[in-house]
Design an enzyme around this catalytic site. Structure first.
Site, PDB file in Angstrom:
ATOM      1  N   MET A  46      76.601  52.480  50.685  1.00  0.00           N
ATOM      2  CA  MET A  46      76.622  53.165  51.975  1.00  0.00           C
ATOM      3  C   MET A  46      77.591  54.343  51.974  1.00  0.00           C
ATOM      4  SD  MET A  46      78.847  50.514  54.315  1.00  0.00           S
ATOM      5  CE  MET A  46      77.805  49.131  53.850  1.00  0.00           C
ATOM      6  N   ASP A  47      77.326  55.264  52.896  1.00  0.00           N
ATOM      7  CA  ASP A  47      78.234  56.378  53.124  1.00  0.00           C
ATOM      8  C   ASP A  47      79.349  55.898  54.043  1.00  0.00           C
ATOM      9  OD1 ASP A  47      79.299  58.900  53.079  1.00  0.00           O
ATOM     10  OD2 ASP A  47      77.990  59.684  54.646  1.00  0.00           O
ATOM     11  N   LYS A  48      80.427  56.642  54.089  1.00  0.00           N
ATOM     12  CA  LYS A  48      81.536  56.274  54.976  1.00  0.00           C
ATOM     13  C   LYS A  48      81.398  56.950  56.335  1.00  0.00           C
ATOM     14  CE  LYS A  48      85.515  58.320  54.523  1.00  0.00           C
ATOM     15  NZ  LYS A  48      85.646  58.971  55.869  1.00  0.00           N
TER      16      LYS A  48
END
Length: 506
Positions: free
Chosen positions: A343-345
């Site tokens: 996942m992206d932050k």
């Protein structure tokens, strides 16, 4: 060049377009409603036998009129398929079954079967349109105009007409329409549409810029290096909008199955009509034809041929409505086997909006320190400056003058007759200001302040975690995901800190 303005007429045009779309949607249901009313009236007259004239040709004409609005489009579609060499389609089967019902005098059943099929098609089209609308709304980031330098002047054109090597101009707040390299000395751009990062990038002359990024400060000039169709944002849009072209294995199997299954159904229906003649003593052609027509209707592969692709398309649309983009239907199947999520932050576990985390004055009181800082940041449009200006102080009566920007470092100006520096560590050290060693351990974005050559304090800025982030991570693990990985274009130290706080593996 005249600047295009958004006025009430533009808004009214949008409103009119929405109203026209709604009217068209209602018109699609009128034929089915018309057929339904005639069918119900015809059945009622048949049942109560109230009108003696409703016999023979009058009855045939009545049901024929009820049949045509819903039956003609299906028969036409079946005929077009036959001309293309595809004989055995669901349109062909429905046409044979309902026309056969008319041939044996079962007019109400012929109309009813076609009406139910037409209503099912309407529901399918409505679901597809809704899914497409969700995807289109989610991807409404495509630049729709480019200001290009031609014949000694800047003119507004469609981005698709801009060629490689042309010079384009991008004003503050506008999206960069094509990939290219920066001709201006510097630029601050928001690349959230491409990278997901809310923190703007500072671009120097000659660096690459990407279509879909938003110019935050000053008018900039860019030399295009790619055509619009090859730009980063165009490739993303094309990939997602054509997601339904990537069929799942189930869809591909159903298509192959239907091509074999449908001819077999037709052959069995023919056998059911004629073979009993050789085995049944009291054979009645009309009775066995009626049974064959029923067999055609219940064996029609509509449920398989239509519902399965529609199910996948609805899944893509539902996902896009919730902010999730799938590259194709095949990836919906793959989701059932996922055990690791990357996942992206920014924007995923965080809000993507900067907030003040800590205020650390050294030589001044907190309120006075913030007045100096806010007076300087009022001269900037940087997102970090906006985060600082949201701080609720006792009211700032300080005013900054002679403010200048030091490229890539910060601001320099005068406040209350004092020289004030606001920026990063590089700005401090380049002006001979000693920075406390404690700041080296800070992982968040830091804004330092110096007044009259002395370090006055600093403010840390960080992206806030979403309120439900911890709960979401827990639910993901409960769903059977064994490993969670977080990637980010932010500083590694910040990414590691968020990962540790969220219990993400790495």
């Amino acid at each position: 060049m005249k600047k295009k303005k958004l006025n009430l007429r533009d808004l009214n045009d949008t409103s009119i377009e929405n109203k026209v779309s709604a009217q068209l949607s209602i018109k699609e249901y009128i034929p089915s409603i018309f057929s339904f009313v005639l069918l119900i009236v015809g059945i009622a007259v048949d049942y109560f036998d109230a009108f003696p004239f409703f016999k023979s040709w009058v009855r045939i004409v009545w049901y024929a009129v009820a049949y045509i609005p819903v039956g003609f489009p299906v028969i036409k579609e079946g005929w077009e398929s036959i001309k293309d060499g595809d004989f055995f389609t669901e349109f062909f089967l429905m046409s044979i079954a309902t026309l056969g019902a008319f041939a044996i005098g079962e007019y109400p059943e012929g109309v009813a079967v076609m009406l139910f099929y037409a209503v099912g098609e309407l529901f399918q089209n409505a679901a597809v349109k809704r899914a497409k609308g969700n995807i289109k709304a989610l991807l409404d980031v495509r630049p729709n105009e480019a200001v290009v330098y031609r014949n000694g002047d800047y003119v507004s054109v469609n981005p698709e007409t801009v060629e490689i090597g042309e010079k384009i101009q991008v004003r503050v707040g506008e999206k960069i329409p094509l990939d290219g390299k920066l001709l201006s000395e510097k630029a601050s751009v928001n690349t959230a549409a491409i990278t997901g990062e809310s923190k703007p990038d500072t671009i120097a002359k000659g660096d690459k810029v990407f279509a879909g990024s938003i110019n935050l400060e000053g008018v900039i000039e860019v030399e295009t290096t790619k055509e619009f169709k090859d730009s980063s944002i165009a490739r993303i849009l094309d990939m997602v909008q054509n997601a339904t072209a990537r069929k799942s294995k189930t869809e591909l199997f159903i298509r192959k199955f239907a091509r074999i299954y449908t001819p077999i159904v037709v052959f069995l229906a023919v056998c059911l009509t004629f073979l009993p003649y050789f085995f049944v003593d009291d054979y009645v052609f009309q009775d066995w034809l009626y049974r064959a027509l029923i067999f055609l209707v219940i064996s029609c592969p509509c449920a398989l041929v239509i519902s399965i692709p529609l199910g996948y398309f609805g899944g893509l649309g539902a996902a896009s409505r919730n902010g999730i983009l799938f590259k194709g239907a095949s990836f919906l199947d793959a989701m059932t086997q996922v055990n690791t999520i990357v996942m992206d932050k920014t924007g995923t576990v965080t809000h993507g909006v900067f907030k003040i985390k800590e205020i650390k004055p050294i030589t001044l009181e907190k309120a006075t320190f913030m007045k100096y800082l806010m007076a300087m940041e009022e001269q900037s449009t940087h997102p970090i400056a906006k985060a600082i200006l949201e701080y609720k102080a006792d009211g700032s009566d300080y005013e900054a003058t002679d403010v200048s920007e030091v490229a890539g470092k910060g601001l320099k100006g005068m406040v209350n007759g004092k020289t004030v520096l606001v920026g990063n560590k590089a700005l401090m050290t380049s002006n001979g200001i000693e920075v406390p060693s404690e700041t080296d351990a800070i992982v968040e974005s830091i804004v330092m302040v110096a007044i009259d050559g002395k370090f006055a304090g600093y403010v840390t800025i960080a992206d806030e975690l979403k309120e439900d982030a911890h709960e979401a991570i827990e639910q993901i693990r409960q769903a059977g995901i064994r490993q969670l990985i977080m990637l980010s274009g932010d500083k590694d130290s910040i990414t590691q800190q968020v990962a540790n706080e969220m219990g993400i593996d790495w």
